[in-house]
Motif scaffolding. Structure first.
Motif, short mmCIF file in Angstrom:
data_model
loop_
_atom_site.label_atom_id
_atom_site.label_comp_id
_atom_site.label_asym_id
_atom_site.label_seq_id
_atom_site.Cartn_x
_atom_site.Cartn_y
_atom_site.Cartn_z
N LYS A 144 49.45 -28.30 51.54
CA LYS A 144 49.44 -26.84 51.62
C LYS A 144 50.86 -26.33 51.43
N ASP A 145 50.97 -25.17 50.82
CA ASP A 145 52.27 -24.55 50.63
C ASP A 145 52.77 -24.04 51.98
N PRO A 146 53.93 -24.53 52.42
CA PRO A 146 54.43 -24.05 53.73
C PRO A 146 54.81 -22.58 53.72
N ASN A 147 55.06 -22.04 52.50
CA ASN A 147 55.43 -20.62 52.41
C ASN A 147 54.23 -19.69 52.41
N ALA A 148 53.01 -20.26 52.29
CA ALA A 148 51.81 -19.41 52.24
C ALA A 148 51.61 -18.74 53.60
N PRO A 149 51.13 -17.50 53.63
CA PRO A 149 50.90 -16.82 54.91
C PRO A 149 49.79 -17.50 55.71
N LYS A 150 49.93 -17.51 57.04
CA LYS A 150 48.94 -18.14 57.91
C LYS A 150 47.73 -17.24 58.09
N ARG A 151 46.57 -17.91 58.22
CA ARG A 151 45.34 -17.15 58.41
C ARG A 151 45.37 -16.39 59.74
N ARG A 203 44.23 -9.12 60.32
CA ARG A 203 43.58 -9.46 59.04
C ARG A 203 44.15 -8.64 57.89
N ARG A 204 44.39 -7.34 58.16
CA ARG A 204 44.98 -6.48 57.10
C ARG A 204 46.37 -6.98 56.72
N ASP A 205 47.17 -7.31 57.72
CA ASP A 205 48.52 -7.83 57.42
C ASP A 205 48.44 -9.11 56.60
N TYR A 206 47.45 -9.94 56.90
CA TYR A 206 47.29 -11.20 56.16
C TYR A 206 46.92 -10.93 54.70
N GLU A 207 45.99 -10.01 54.48
CA GLU A 207 45.58 -9.69 53.11
C GLU A 207 46.75 -9.14 52.30
N LYS A 208 47.56 -8.28 52.93
CA LYS A 208 48.73 -7.71 52.25
C LYS A 208 49.72 -8.83 51.88
N ALA A 209 49.97 -9.72 52.84
CA ALA A 209 50.91 -10.83 52.57
C ALA A 209 50.37 -11.76 51.50
N MET A 210 49.04 -11.96 51.46
CA MET A 210 48.44 -12.84 50.45
C MET A 210 48.61 -12.27 49.04
N LYS A 211 48.50 -10.92 48.92
CA LYS A 211 48.69 -10.29 47.60
C LYS A 211 50.10 -10.53 47.09
N GLU A 212 51.08 -10.33 47.98
CA GLU A 212 52.47 -10.56 47.57
C GLU A 212 52.70 -12.03 47.22
N TYR A 213 52.09 -12.89 48.00
CA TYR A 213 52.27 -14.33 47.75
C TYR A 213 51.63 -14.76 46.43
N VAL A 256 51.17 -13.00 43.69
CA VAL A 256 51.98 -12.55 42.54
C VAL A 256 53.11 -13.53 42.29
N GLY A 257 53.80 -13.94 43.35
CA GLY A 257 54.90 -14.89 43.21
C GLY A 257 54.43 -16.26 42.74
N SER A 258 53.29 -16.69 43.22
CA SER A 258 52.79 -18.02 42.85
C SER A 258 52.36 -18.08 41.39
N LYS A 259 51.86 -16.93 40.85
CA LYS A 259 51.47 -16.91 39.42
C LYS A 259 52.68 -17.14 38.54
N ALA A 260 53.81 -16.47 38.86
CA ALA A 260 55.04 -16.64 38.06
C ALA A 260 55.49 -18.09 38.11
N GLU A 261 55.41 -18.71 39.27
CA GLU A 261 55.82 -20.11 39.40
C GLU A 261 54.91 -21.03 38.60
N SER A 262 53.59 -20.74 38.60
CA SER A 262 52.65 -21.59 37.87
C SER A 262 52.89 -21.52 36.36
N SER A 263 53.25 -20.31 35.86
CA SER A 263 53.53 -20.18 34.41
C SER A 263 54.76 -21.00 34.03
N ARG A 264 55.77 -21.02 34.89
CA ARG A 264 56.96 -21.84 34.62
C ARG A 264 56.59 -23.32 34.62
N ALA A 265 55.75 -23.70 35.57
CA ALA A 265 55.34 -25.11 35.65
C ALA A 265 54.56 -25.54 34.42
#
Length: 704
Positions: free
Chosen positions: A538-545, A600-610, A612-621
């Protein structure tokens, strides 16, 4: 006439339950052994007062009355056995075996007669039914009624709860017939009343079943367990056996009391009372009796003042009051020198003690198995590892007990013990068929287990040879297309024993083929492991449930619950928290629901931000993966060109060979440089950065 008579499949009636067993009549008396519990009832010939033969539900029955008022009922006789029994009673007991039939009119009025410990309801001279007064647990009176309540027997399919007798009033002055009836019952009933002082009290003893700390008060006729939550009163007549067992750590002792019938708490039945003592704990004990009473009652087995280890004092007092021997482990010694074996039963770990006449397992759940009820035992291979084995016991009633995870070093000691006790071993025949394994198996545990592993290895080799023979034709092509690389040497060593099976000309092929098969398996396993790791990682930077409302409340309330219940265990804390949450009002729960919704709302907001960042990293990979693939293709092409050039050089003459080699090596170098330059150029174009320095080097190499 024979001195003894023996009858199998005879049933003894105990509190409405028919217990099967064996009955033996001899000159000395009558002995009945219960097949289920092993309890033995011994009636001396001098104590017999009367014998009655009558027709009952299971054929014909025998009722024996003793001089002190006890009644014993045995059913399951055949009608033809009456003459044999009657002659035996006349010859050895000097008693007439009387024939008396029960009254079956169905009337509900008659006469009550009290004889010894028996209440008999008669119509005329014939009895309708009889009640042993020792089965009565309570007797209450009304205006003209007497109500009897009875001890319950868990083994009986149908239990009698209570009987009411209507006692008509009489004209006699000063005598109340209802009270007289009740007094006759209570004088013989088994009603436990804690009257008077206890002989001695043991404070705060650790009890494993039922779990907790209890004060044990010793009374003349019963044992009183007084705990913080529950109280138990145990009559000494229900104590079946006593065991004193040393713990494997040699610092503690188990004192086990076997009970029949068991003590009850709700729907739970405790057939064993298990106390745990430390060997270092000492006590000085003074009995609440004068010295004359102690000497008269216990005949030197106890004294008024005693001191010693706590477990010794408890066992000594119980032995004197219950009047039963204490069973201790016999001659068995395990691999570590202990008198027990560590094992698991029903997913919980415990200790198995081989005794002189049975096995006992402590502590959860406790099990006692006598040798005479064992049909056979079985030594089975452990399901998870070869370093342990299972010990299975099946009784004559068909019940199976499996004690698992026993260390293999214990095998020899346990096998020798079972063999010495002449118990049937289920898998002995199989081992005799394989002489080599059985003979060595019986000597010592090391040899036995090595022989077993040798047999497994031989069977594995046979399977491998069969598999290789069946895949000789088609296996070469698939194996040659895969290059194991570094693992060739290790695998070749492992398969050296099979190399001689092939011809000398095919040695190279077989060596290549076999390690390739082995390497293929290894590669697949590595890939699977990597796949599992990538799945689990699991990604340690991912937001916790977010937590649920209950978990938020529990985290906030945990310390408060601990302070309200000091010393509470984790499991009990969870149960208590569940009860408190259930009892909480809706308004309070809504407050925690709102907090959970915010989380739960805070988690959903953090997941959206996360995301977006993970997509950019996957394209580089993905880009870096493409680059690596292209480099691998180019390297593969170089290796193929190198192979073709070496073949053409070997077919030419020796003088031309050196020239061609020097010429071709030069050409190879130039092509190598140009190909590497082209790959660099393509990489730079993909990254979008200009490379004037690289283009100049390319032109320079071309001019050269």
């Amino acid at each position: 006439m024979a001195d003894t008579l023996e009858f199998n499949e005879i049933y003894q009636e105990v509190k409405g339950s028919m217990n099967d067993g064996r009955l033996r009549l001899s000159r000395q008396g009558v002995i009945f052994k219960n097949s289920k519990t092993g309890k033995v009832d011994n009636i001396q010939a001098s104590e017999l007062a009367e014998g009655v033969w009558r027709r009952v539900a299971l054929g014909h029955g025998l009722k024996l009355l003793t001089k002190n008022g006890h009644v014993y009922k045995y059913d399951g006789f055949r009608e033809s056995e009456f003459d044999k029994l009657s002659d035996f009673f006349k010859a050895h007991y000097c008693l007439e075996l009387a024939e008396k039939d029960l009254c079956v009119k169905g009337w509900n009025w008659g006469t009550v007669r009290f004889g010894g410990q028996l209440l008999s309801f008669d119509i005329g001279e014939q009895p309708v039914f009889e009640i042993p007064l020792s089965n009565v647990s309570q007797c209450t009176t009304g205006k003209n009624e007497v109500t009897l309540e009875f001890h319950q027997n868990d083994d009986a399919e149908v239990s009698l709860m209570e009987v009411r007798f209507y006692v008509p009033p009489t004209q006699e002055d000063g005598v109340d017939p209802v009270e007289a009836f009740a007094q006759n019952v209570l004088s013989k009933a088994d009603v436990i009343q804690a009257t008077g002082d206890a002989i001695c009290i043991f404070r705060e003893l650790q009890c494993l079943t039922p779990r907790g700390r209890y004060d044990i008060r010793i009374y003349p006729t019963f044992l009183h367990l007084h705990g913080k939550t529950f109280d138990y009163k145990i009559p000494y007549t229900t104590v079946l056996r006593l065991f004193l067992l040393p713990h494997k750590d040699q610092r503690q002792m188990f004192f086990v009391i076997s009970l029949d019938p068991p003590i009850k708490q709700g729907q739970t039945r405790y057939h064993f009372l298990i106390l745990l003592f430390s060997k270092d704990e000492d006590i000085s004990l003074t009995l609440n009796m004068n010295e004359e009473e102690v000497e008269k009652r216990f005949e030197g087995r106890l004294t008024k003042n005693m001191s010693g280890s706590l477990y010794e004092m408890v066992s000594r007092v119980m032995k004197a009051l219950v009047n039963r021997k204490i069973t201790v482990p016999g001659n068995f010694q395990g691999h570590s020198g202990a008198q027990c074996i560590t094992c698991s039963y029903k997913a919980s770990s415990g200790l198995l003690y081989p005794l002189e006449r049975g096995f006992i397992y402590v502590h959860k759940p406790p099990v006692h198995i006598r040798f005479d009820e064992i049909s056979f035992v079985n030594f089975a291979r452990g399901t998870t590892t070869t370093r342990s084995f299972d010990f299975e016991i099946e009784t004559k009633q068909g019940t199976q007990y499996t004690f698992s995870s026993i260390e293999r070093e214990e095998y020899g000691k346990l096998f020798d013990f079972v063999n010495a006790k002449k118990l049937n071993i289920k898998n002995r025949g199989l081992k005799e068929g394989m002489k080599q394994s059985y003979d060595e198996y019986a000597d010592s545990d090391e040899d036995q287990h090595d022989a077993y592993l040798e047999r497994m290895k031989e069977e594995g080799k046979i399977r491998e040879e069969n598999a290789n023979d069946s895949s000789d034709g088609s296996g070469e092509e698939t194996d040659e297309s895969f290059n194991p690389g570094e693992e060739d040497d290790d695998v070749a060593e492992e398969f050296d024993s099979n190399a001689s099976a092939t011809s000398s000309s095919g040695d190279g092929d077989s060596d290549d083929k076999k390690p390739a098969k082995k390497a293929k398996v290894v590669k697949e396993r590595k890939a699977r492991r990597k796949h599992q790791e990538s799945k689990k990682g699991k990604d340690p930077n991912a937001p916790k449930r977010p937590m649920s409302a209950y978990m938020l409340w529990l985290n906030a309330s945990r310390e408060r619950i601990k302070s309200d219940h000091p010393g509470i265990s984790i499991t009990d804390l969870s149960k208590k928290a569940g009860e408190l949450w259930k009892a909480m009002s809706k308004e309070k729960k809504e407050e925690w629901d709102r907090k959970a919704e915010d989380a739960r709302r805070d988690y959903e907001k953090a997941m959206k931000e996360y995301s977006v960042g993970s997509k950019a990293e996957s394209s580089r990979a993905e880009r870096s993966k493409k680059k690596k693939k292209k480099q691998e293709k180019q390297l593969k092409g170089k290796v193929e060109r190198k192979g073709t050039s070496s073949k053409s050089v070997s077919s030419s003459k020796s003088s031309a060979k050196s020239v061609n080699e020097s010429f071709k090596s030069k050409e190879f170098v130039s092509s190598d440089e140009s190909s590497s330059a082209e790959s660099k150029k393509e990489d730079s174009e993909e990254e979008g950065a200009p490379s004037p320095r690289r283009s100049s080097s390319d032109s320079a190499s071309g001019s050269d």
